[in-house]
Motif scaffolding. Structure first.
Motif: not given
Length: 325
Positions: A40-63
């Motif tokens: 959460r802290k790293l996401t705030n530093v970057v300022g963009l969503p880093l991943y999406e969670q669909i079900g139990k799987r993690i999918h990275l965004t472009d960022a």
């Protein structure tokens, strides 16, 4: 990004590589709440969503994909420094990441166990997956070494054979061919065949053998694992070809029988590999040398631990098959 900490990047790199918060926390020996808080802290530093969670799987965004690449470079730089220090200290410390194709799971843990007893200070990681995913990991430079069967030239791997991998034709014990002698490939080609998915090493070897006689196996069913094929053979769904290591792992009364068939066993080899041009860490170089030395020096003892783990010449294999039958 300058306010991101190395620990946050290390955690995110592990999540991106493993595809799971849980597995990342286990690898890094952190609690899941700690991992979640740092991301959460790293996401705030970057300022963009880093991943999406669909079900139990993690999918990275472009960022997230771009950050994972950057984090991997940074973590890799620190690991290279750790390797340099480990080399200066000998093999008292270090990390070895090994990825192997599915069938190698029947012997790789034993080899890692033997290596760990010699070098207890080296942390070990073992990833077992199919060949396609192993090659993906090679492209992403996620591991130090890989154990695969016959490498292809276009895969751009530096590979050395260290272990025989006999492929055996198998059938259920009550199959009509179970007691037959000198079964022709033409006869096998007419039988319902159980196959691994396209692209597997074993399937490619079988198809090449049949094609060399102008034949094509009668594929009845495709299955995604060696164990599934083994159980399907026992259930009488068809015949198949599996590595001797799969048969060794069972040794139960209901195991398939080895067919006395033309062209079998198909003798293949296991290879230890890494991308061409990759500089091996001290730990990886030590494990590579251990495998090559073990194949030369420990053959007899390892045969006793797991019936011919190091394989045998084709003529000797046929004599053994005859004795077993």
């Amino acid at each position: 990004m300058r306010h991101a900490t190395f620990r946050q990047l290390e955690i995110f790199e592990a999540i991106a590589r493993l595809g799971s918060f849980t597995r990342a926390s286990e690898e890094l020996f952190l609690t899941q709440p700690t991992v979640s808080m740092q991301i959460r802290k790293l996401t705030n530093v970057v300022g963009l969503p880093l991943y999406e969670q669909i079900g139990k799987r993690i999918h990275l965004t472009d960022a997230g994909i771009e950050l994972a690449r950057t984090a991997r470079e940074i973590v890799g730089a620190f690991e290279r420094m750790d390797m340099w220090v480990a080399q200066a200290q000998g093999l008292q410390k270090g990390t070895l990441r090994l990825a192997v194709v599915t069938t190698a799971k029947y012997f790789a843990p034993m080899l890692l166990g033997d290596f760990s007893r010699i070098h207890p200070g080296i942390a070990l990681s073992l990833k077992v997956t199919n060949r396609e995913r192993v090659l993906d990991r090679v492209a992403e430079n996620l591991d130090d070494l890989y154990i695969i069967s016959e490498p292809l030239e276009e895969e751009n791997l530096q590979a050395e054979a260290f272990l025989d991998n006999p492929l055996l034709a198998l059938a259920a014990r009550d199959h009509p061919l179970a007691l037959a002698r000198k079964i022709s490939l033409a006869t096998l080609a007419r039988e319902p065949f159980l196959m691994r998915e396209p692209g597997s090493d074993t399937r490619r070897a079988v198809e090449e053998l049949f094609a060399s006689r102008g034949l094509k196996p009668n594929v009845r069913m495709e299955l995604g694992s060696n164990e599934a094929i083994k159980q399907a053979i026992i259930a009488g769904l068809g015949i198949s070809v599996l590595s001797h290591h799969v048969l060794v792992a069972g040794n139960g009364g209901g195991d398939p029988v080895i067919l006395n068939a033309e062209g079998f066993p198909i003798l293949r080899h296991w290879h230890v590999a890494h991308p061409r041009g990759k500089r091996l860490s001290t730990a990886a170089q030590a494990f590579r040398e251990f495998l090559l030395r073990a194949a030369r020096e420990y053959g007899a003892g390892m045969r006793a631990r797991a019936r011919p783990l190091f394989g045998e010449p084709k003529a000797a294999a046929r004599r053994r098959v005859a004795r077993e039958r």
